[in-house]
Design a protein around this motif. Structure first.
Motif, mmCIF file in Angstrom:
data_model
loop_
_atom_site.group_PDB
_atom_site.id
_atom_site.type_symbol
_atom_site.label_atom_id
_atom_site.label_comp_id
_atom_site.label_asym_id
_atom_site.label_seq_id
_atom_site.Cartn_x
_atom_site.Cartn_y
_atom_site.Cartn_z
ATOM 1 N N ARG A 326 35.120 54.486 40.475
ATOM 2 C CA ARG A 326 36.235 53.751 40.593
ATOM 3 C C ARG A 326 36.250 52.186 40.061
ATOM 4 N NH1 ARG A 326 34.826 54.434 46.230
ATOM 5 N NH2 ARG A 326 34.681 52.554 47.598
ATOM 6 N N ASP A 327 37.384 51.745 39.876
ATOM 7 C CA ASP A 327 37.518 50.420 39.304
ATOM 8 C C ASP A 327 37.530 49.415 40.531
ATOM 9 O OD1 ASP A 327 38.116 51.690 36.790
ATOM 10 O OD2 ASP A 327 40.337 51.529 37.099
ATOM 11 N N VAL A 328 36.852 48.306 40.241
ATOM 12 C CA VAL A 328 36.748 47.283 41.047
ATOM 13 C C VAL A 328 37.751 46.101 40.478
ATOM 14 C CG1 VAL A 328 35.303 45.287 41.782
ATOM 15 C CG2 VAL A 328 34.514 47.423 42.049
ATOM 16 N N ALA A 343 40.675 40.416 37.199
ATOM 17 C CA ALA A 343 39.857 41.047 36.331
ATOM 18 C C ALA A 343 39.616 42.500 37.028
ATOM 19 C CB ALA A 343 38.228 40.602 36.337
ATOM 20 N N LEU A 344 39.310 43.542 36.017
ATOM 21 C CA LEU A 344 39.415 44.961 36.398
ATOM 22 C C LEU A 344 37.803 45.197 35.621
ATOM 23 C CD1 LEU A 344 41.636 47.894 36.266
ATOM 24 C CD2 LEU A 344 39.486 48.049 35.150
ATOM 25 N N VAL A 345 36.887 45.902 36.710
ATOM 26 C CA VAL A 345 35.613 46.290 36.204
ATOM 27 C C VAL A 345 35.748 47.771 36.334
ATOM 28 C CG1 VAL A 345 33.134 46.055 36.613
ATOM 29 C CG2 VAL A 345 34.714 44.218 37.198
ATOM 30 N N HIS A 346 35.261 48.243 34.990
ATOM 31 C CA HIS A 346 35.361 49.793 35.037
ATOM 32 C C HIS A 346 33.790 50.405 34.345
ATOM 33 C CE1 HIS A 346 36.603 53.909 34.540
ATOM 34 N NE2 HIS A 346 36.201 54.035 33.219
ATOM 35 N N GLY A 347 32.921 50.825 34.963
ATOM 36 C CA GLY A 347 31.621 51.161 34.254
ATOM 37 C C GLY A 347 31.027 49.533 33.768
ATOM 38 N N LYS A 348 30.497 49.723 32.484
ATOM 39 C CA LYS A 348 30.296 48.565 31.961
ATOM 40 C C LYS A 348 31.221 47.533 31.310
ATOM 41 C CE LYS A 348 29.996 50.012 27.215
ATOM 42 N NZ LYS A 348 28.817 50.204 25.727
ATOM 43 N N TRP A 349 32.474 47.909 31.354
ATOM 44 C CA TRP A 349 33.586 46.928 30.817
ATOM 45 C C TRP A 349 34.184 46.029 31.956
ATOM 46 C CZ3 TRP A 349 33.197 47.061 25.969
ATOM 47 C CH2 TRP A 349 33.004 48.235 25.177
ATOM 48 N N LYS A 350 34.392 44.988 31.683
ATOM 49 C CA LYS A 350 35.215 44.101 32.382
ATOM 50 C C LYS A 350 36.291 43.296 31.818
ATOM 51 C CE LYS A 350 34.676 39.507 35.232
ATOM 52 N NZ LYS A 350 33.759 38.806 35.654
#
Length: 419
Positions: A326-328, A343-350
């Motif tokens: 899930r997103d952070v 910021a939104l963190v999704h897996g390896k992406w920020k």
């Protein structure tokens, strides 16, 4: 290597965890939250080569530990307001000053606990905690006496006095028969990075990071004393200990020092681990946020979820459940001192949004852990931008009730910095 990528002796990973239906917390469980100001994610249990925190390192080995944990924001007022309120700081009623205040109109999770007869205790070591509004819902709430307030730094040494207050509050005989929640936020790693040679901690060197490391070692010693006290009490065998921080710290990354104002990884990645007696230790690599702590603590006490809280309980993961992706979200609203960041963190992406206009930059945290090479176009950018825009529509923004034009344009007037 990503920030705090672990080279420490491995604990079982989430993938190795049992697949049985998670057990429930015991009916007599207490919860003790120990947050340490400015504690970066790159600590010894995460591969940092200097053994600066032996007591925390030992406790982490007995815990469910999150290797990609995020603070709610990048400085104390916003992160701790979000922690207590179970929501992003942008969604809470607050003043717009850097040293923000939170009115009683907000629902803080200790109020829910106190309403159910759970004893609530807290003590802190910075004068800001006198005015922040963080006392809502606490039966006992104290500040280390004799603190000098400086709105630009922290010249105090407080861990010895703070630990003594914690022991005193936790020595209440009523706690032998009453469930309790306690929270103590230790301050000493916070700037200034003071010497503790007289306390038997030799300097690690002359750099800011060397001095900071000595502050962490000093704080770790006093936390260890508190750990020993907890284990000596009858209720220690059924008390969960949560270790976390309100934000990280900068040592020149992106040209910045200290913390706040931006949301780079070194400023928002933090430790998060939870020791619960009887729970199998393991490390979980899925990104998580301290926004999840309010619903987690409610569930640890056997209470139903609070619908207004936007995090999600971690309790199923403590008891062996497979972590879901899930997103952070990291949230830094505009204040008298800083422009808006999110910021939104999704897996390896920020993906990071800058300013009221929310100009977007994407980072691949696996390929670019230091966030030096923003991605500004392409399929990955478009997908993450769409994901971020969809999330933004779900946020109920609350305008600050004070600070006026300073909050609207991001200007800073030093005379108005403190509430």
């Amino acid at each position: 290597m990503p920030l705090a990528s672990s080279s420490a002796p491995p604990l079982p990973s989430a993938k190795e965890a049992p697949s049985a239906v998670p057990a429930k917390p015991p009916a007599n469980l207490n919860v003790l939250v120990l947050s340490i100001d400015s504690l970066r994610a790159d600590m010894p249990w995460a591969g940092y080569p200097r053994a600066i925190a032996p007591r925390l390192t030992e406790l982490e080995k007995r815990s469910v530990s999150y290797t990609r944990a995020y603070a709610i924001s990048s400085y104390t007022s916003m992160s701790l307001g979000g922690f207590l309120g179970g929501r992003l700081p942008s969604e809470l009623k607050r003043s717009g000053y850097f040293f923000g205040t939170y009115p009683e109109a907000n629902l803080f999770f200790p109020e829910i606990l106190a309403g159910k007869g759970i004893r609530t205790l807290s003590a802190h070591a910075h004068a800001y905690f006198n005015s922040a509004g963080f006392n809502q819902g606490f039966d006992k709430y104290e500040i280390v006496p004799g603190i000098k307030f400086d709105n630009t730094t922290d010249p105090n040494v407080t861990s010895p006095q703070h630990e003594a207050i914690a022991e005193r509050l936790l020595s209440d005989p009523a706690l032998d028969t009453t469930r309790f929640f306690a929270w103590f936020h230790f301050l000493d790693p916070h700037d200034q990075y003071l010497s503790h040679e007289k306390d038997g901690i030799p300097p690690y060197g002359k750099t800011l990071r060397d001095r900071y490391d000595a502050e962490v070692t000093f704080t770790d010693q006093w936390l260890g004393k508190l750990f020993d006290f907890v284990e000596s009490k009858p209720w220690g065998k059924h008390t969960a200990i949560v270790i976390t921080s309100d934000h990280g710290e900068g040592f020149g990354e992106h040209g910045r020092y200290s913390h706040g104002f931006e949301i780079w990884e070194n400023l928002v990645r933090i430790p998060l681990f939870v020791m619960i007696p009887g729970v199998t230790p393991r490390r979980i690599d899925t990104p998580r946020s301290t926004l999840d702590l309010a619903p987690t603590i409610l569930e640890l006490f056997g209470l139903p979820p609070e619908p207004s809280f936007t995090g999600k309980s971690l309790v199923p993961e403590f008891y062996g459940g497979a972590p879901e992706e899930r997103d952070v979200i990291v949230d830094l609203p505009m204040t008298s001192n800083n422009d808006k960041r999110r910021a939104l963190v999704h897996g390896k992406w920020k993906i990071m949004a800058f300013g009221k206009e929310e100009s977007l930059k994407l980072f691949d945290l696996e390929a670019d852990p230091q966030e030096n090479s923003p991605i500004l176009r392409g399929e990955d950018f478009d997908a993450m931008a769409k994901r971020y825009r969809a999330f933004s529509k779900t946020v109920t923004e609350v305008a600050p009730y004070a600070c006026g034009e300073n909050c609207l344009n991001g200007a800073y007037e030093k005379k108005k910095a403190a509430p």
